[in-house]
Design an enzyme around this catalytic site. Structure first.
Site, PDB file in Angstrom:
ATOM      1  N   VAL A   1       0.823  -1.224   0.000  1.00  0.00           N
ATOM      2  CA  VAL A   1       0.000   0.000   0.000  1.00  0.00           C
ATOM      3  C   VAL A   1       0.854   1.270   0.000  1.00  0.00           C
ATOM      4  O   VAL A   1       2.057   1.204   0.221  1.00  0.00           O
ATOM      5  CB  VAL A   1      -0.989   0.017   1.196  1.00  0.00           C
ATOM      6  CG1 VAL A   1      -1.926  -1.155   1.122  1.00  0.00           C
ATOM      7  CG2 VAL A   1      -0.237   0.002   2.518  1.00  0.00           C
ATOM      8  N   GLU A   2       0.211   2.393  -0.237  1.00  0.00           N
ATOM      9  CA  GLU A   2       0.856   3.724  -0.317  1.00  0.00           C
ATOM     10  C   GLU A   2       2.095   3.715  -1.219  1.00  0.00           C
ATOM     11  O   GLU A   2       3.154   4.212  -0.845  1.00  0.00           O
ATOM     12  CB  GLU A   2       1.191   4.250   1.087  1.00  0.00           C
ATOM     13  CG  GLU A   2      -0.063   4.654   1.833  1.00  0.00           C
ATOM     14  CD  GLU A   2       0.171   5.565   3.041  1.00  0.00           C
ATOM     15  OE1 GLU A   2       1.312   5.971   3.281  1.00  0.00           O
ATOM     16  OE2 GLU A   2      -0.813   5.839   3.719  1.00  0.00           O
TER      17      GLU A   2
END
Ligand SMILES: Cc1cc2nc3c(=O)[nH]c(=O)nc-3n(C[C@H](O)[C@H](O)[C@H](O)COP(=O)(O)OP(=O)(O)OC[C@H]3O[C@@H](n4cnc5c(N)ncnc54)[C@H](O)[C@@H]3O)c2cc1C
Length: 797
Positions: free
Chosen positions: A502-503
């Site tokens: 993620v991110e």
């Protein structure tokens, strides 16, 4: 023949050294003059030749050293060529580059980091109020969380935990006090997420996401007064649960290509005819999405009838959509590797919504990407780096304790060299990770939005967490593998890839962002050159480009303080020169360049942390191991770049210039690894410092028992030693079915108190090494029976 080849190589080497030290054009001119003079003497040129050469040289020297002449004769032509070959940047790429700020990364890129400046930055500190929050509500929340109940039995946080999170303002840590939030610093925000991560990943992520890139952050920066006044107090008090939906099935890493769209049109809203947008979207992986009341939604806005703009394609737009709006579908969940924080898809088809749902109002239509990029750096600097550090602190403490309590071959396993090696790595990584967390959060508190450094922190903290959890799993053996309430590592192991993905998924972050954006953002001249080429015209462009390009060659007048940083800066320049725009696609090379930059950052953070903490000698092994490891990795990355450099002859020359005496950095020493492992294996100040800020379990659950067993095992060592010696001397003969302690007591080899102490330690030890088992159907039949007994109405409730 050989002599002339050697001479030619020596000349090239001199010019590489000039380049390495980035000496000004004048120095190059003088070196060329000396070379000419030398050639003239050894070749015995005649008078006429010397005069011709001198005139040509003087003309060239004047051309290069007089700015106006240089620009006309040289720079303007290079600028024209540069404009042709420089790949066009999309507006989304440009917005990503323009977002955020440059901080210590610029020093590292300059090749002469100013350590005094870094060490003079005040030590980041928590306020009394923030510390009280950590010692009060955060401690309480940790104590309320039982990870097995959450991840297995409920597959959600219990309702009272959710309520506590909302009531105590956990969802509004970044919201200023004037809106009813906690108004915490980035350091405090990070400390809260870290502590929660040492107890429950689910609680940590549920708290982390609303405080990261999402509705609150976007409203704070771009919201209209009306939007802020309405939503921020509600978000701060947990009356709204937010989520932010960007990712679509077709657009993951390439988020700017989302196919979700809105059309500006007239429609009816609450009985009134008005101008609005009809939005269609299909999102997945959205954290808190299934339970969100407020959906932050990114989509592309079009205005085919030109109702609000001259343009048809307005671009990515962010809106806040209450999830009770008819047509909004939420509720279904994904199961991300048995992690049970709320995460799932959401969608809507032709949902009509007012234009003032756009964050910032209709004027902000199409500015979504700029808004997202502007806010990304701060959130990315905190969330994943911090939760990874929390995870590794827990691993350090629990794995150290377990390695002391668990014995094999009559030895605590932590004292077996192979295990010690893995444990030492965990401890030293933990120190460096915490140092990086504090320095990066500190930068955010100084007002920075460190786009490149936050990417470095995200990538390297999550990757090190992965290394550490692998080591911890190995040390725990079967105990780490069998899931259940008595397993404190298995869930962390399962969840690690989530942080990696993620991110900004890690492969992309390493190979595309760290160096790719770093080279443009943090490099002292590249961005100036690009701007001159693409955004300026005429004499202004010519002057700016000339200044940048000559500085590019000559900016390093000053002394450099770090050899590796200078080597990196030079190598980065040579790579850009040799590969130009193609470097962007050569992700293997730019990934390694990013690694060098990252290691320099991690070392900077570690050294600063050591200074900030008052140079505690006891911690030195952790610093020595970590720094040496990072420098060695940086050197390995440089070696990898040179081995794969497309221009082989240049690579050889670069190798001679950068490492004239060979590659001198060595891997960290085993002795430092031994000392690092010892810190994790011994109770005391160094262990407490290393794991500071984590939740130390005090109850009688699995990790609470582990802490107690650890203390008891150490306290009992003299008694164990007595028993061992008695057996060796034949005073005590082990008998099947009888424990050694009671035999020793019977034979008056230990006192009754010693026996009581020994028995307690044994009970705790047995509890620690226990693994969970379940009925053959894992209790399904029993659960189904219980469900069948419940009336349907109670089930719905
Ligand atoms: C548990 C979880 C929670 C999430 N929460 C949210 C959320 O709240 N809101 C939201 O909007 N999104 C969320 N996401 C989405 C997340 O941001 C994406 O998963 C991520 O951006 C990667 O997209 P993808 O999974 O489609 O992988 P892909 O984009 O398909 O990538 C696959 C692989 O290719 C690599 N790759 C892609 N492009 C490049 C490149 N140019 N160079 C090198 N490598 C490349 C990636 O690094 C990755 O390793 C979440 C995802 C998960 C799994």
């Amino acid at each position: 023949m050989l002599a002339s080849l050697e001479f030619a190589l020596a000349v090239v080497a001199v010019f590489l050294v000039l380049g390495y030290f980035r000496l000004p054009i004048l120095a190059w001119t003088l070196a060329a003059a000396a070379l000419l003079w030398y050639l003239s003497v050894i070749a015995g040129f005649g008078y006429g030749t010397n005069v011709v050469l001198a005139v040509v040289f003087a003309a060239l020297a004047a051309l290069l050293n007089i700015p106006f002449v240089r620009r006309k004769a040289f720079t303007d032509h290079v600028l024209a060529l540069y404009r042709r070959i420089l790949p066009d940047m999309s507006s989304t790429e440009k917005e990503a580059i323009d977002a955020g700020t440059v901080w210590w990364d610029a020093d590292l890129f300059s090749g002469r980091p100013d350590w005094n400046k870094l060490l003079a930055i005040p030590v980041p500190r928590l306020s009394a109020e923030e510390q009280a929050f950590l010692d009060g509500p955060v401690e309480e929340l940790c104590a309320m969380c039982n990870d097995w109940e959450i991840t297995h039995e409920r597959q959600d946080l219990p309702p009272q935990v959710w309520q506590f999170i909302k009531d105590r303002g956990f969802l509004g840590m970044i919201i200023p006090k004037r809106y009813g939030g906690l108004g915490f610093s980035a350091l405090a925000h990070s400390a809260v997420v870290m502590k929660l991560s040492t107890r429950s990943g689910t609680a940590a992520i549920s708290v982390m996401v609303p405080n990261s890139l999402g509705p609150a952050e976007l409203l704070l920066h771009f919201g209209s007064e009306e939007q802020k006044n309405h939503y921020l107090p509600r978000l701060a008090k947990g009356l709204e649960v937010p989520c932010f939906a960007l990712t679509s099935p077709e657009a993951g890493s390439d988020a700017a290509s989302i196919p979700d769209y809105g059309i500006v049109c007239k429609g009816t809203w609450q009985g009134k005819e008005m101008l609005g947008m009809r939005v269609t979207w299909d999102k997945r992986y959205i954290t808190l999405g299934p339970v969100a009341t407020l959906l932050g939604l990114a989509f592309r806005l079009y205005d085919p009838e030109k109702l609000i703009s001259e343009k048809e394609d307005l671009g990515i737009t962010c809106a806040l959509v209450p999830t009770h709006t008819p047509g909004v579908n939420i509720g279904r969940r994904h199961l991300p590797l048995n992690a049970v924080f709320q995460n799932g898809p959401n969608s809507g088809k032709d949902v009509f919504m007012p234009l003032d749902w756009i964050i910032g109002g209709p004027e902000y239509a199409g500015k979504g990407w700029m808004m997202l990029m502007g806010c990304l750096a701060a959130g990315r600097a905190i969330s994943l780096p911090t939760s990874s550090v929390g995870g590794v602190k827990a691993l350090t403490r629990f794995t150290g304790a377990y390695a002391r309590v668990r014995s094999q071959f009559k030895t605590p396993i932590g004292r077996l060299e192979g295990v010690e090696e893995a444990l030492g790595r965990i401890a030293a990584h933990c120190y460096m990770m915490d140092a990086t967390r504090i320095m990066t959060a500190g930068a955010v508190d100084l007002g920075e939005k460190p786009a490149v450094l936050s990417a470095i922190a995200k990538f390297h903290m999550t990757e090190r967490a992965r290394l550490c959890v692998n080591d911890a799993m190995d040390i725990h053996g079967g105990k780490g593998i069998c899931l259940g309430p008595n397993n404190w590592v298995g869930r962390g192991y399962q969840m690690t890839p989530i942080a990696i993905t993620v991110e900004g998924a890690n492969i992309l972050t390493r190979t595309l962002i760290i160096f790719g954006q770093g080279a443009i953002r943090a490099h002292p001249y590249v961005l100036r050159e690009m701007r001159a080429a693409k955004e300026m015209q005429g004499a202004e462009a010519s002057r700016e480009f000339d200044d940048a390009i000559t500085s590019h060659i000559g900016h390093h007048y000053y002394r450099f303080t770090s050899r590796l940083s200078a080597a990196f800066a030079f190598l980065a320049d040579m790579s850009m020169l040799a590969m130009g725009g193609a470097l962007k696609r050569k992700e293997k090379i730019s990934g390694r360049l990013g690694d060098v930059l990252s290691m320099l950052y991690l070392v900077s953070a570690t050294l600063k942390h050591y200074e900030d903490q008052g140079r505690i000698r006891e911690d030195l092994p952790l610093i020595r191991w970590g720094v040496r490891d990072a420098l060695y990795r940086a050197q390995e990355a440089i070696d990898g770049i040179l081995s794969n450099f497309p221009v082989k002859s240049l690579a050889t020359l670069l190798r001679w210039t950068l490492f004239p005496l060979g590659m001198s950095f060595r891997p960290p020493l085993d002795s430092r690894n031994h000392e690092s492992a010892k810190i994790a294996l011994e109770p005391g100040a160094a262990r407490d410092r290393l794991t500071a800020g984590m939740y130390v379990p005090r109850g009688d659950d699995a990790t609470g028992t582990l802490e107690a067993a650890f203390v008891a095992a150490i306290a009992c060592e003299p008694i164990d030693e007595k028993l061992r010696k008695a057996v060796k001397k034949g005073k005590l003969v082990p008998r099947p079915g009888l424990d050694l302690g009671s035999l020793a007591k019977e034979n008056n080899l230990i006192t009754a108190e010693e026996y009581a102490q020994w028995s307690r330690k044994e009970a705790l030890r047995k509890s620690v090494i226990k693994v969970d088992d379940f009925p053959q159907d894992f209790g399904r039949a029993e659960a189904a029976e219980k469900l069948a007994e419940k009336p349907l109405s109670a089930r719905a409730a």
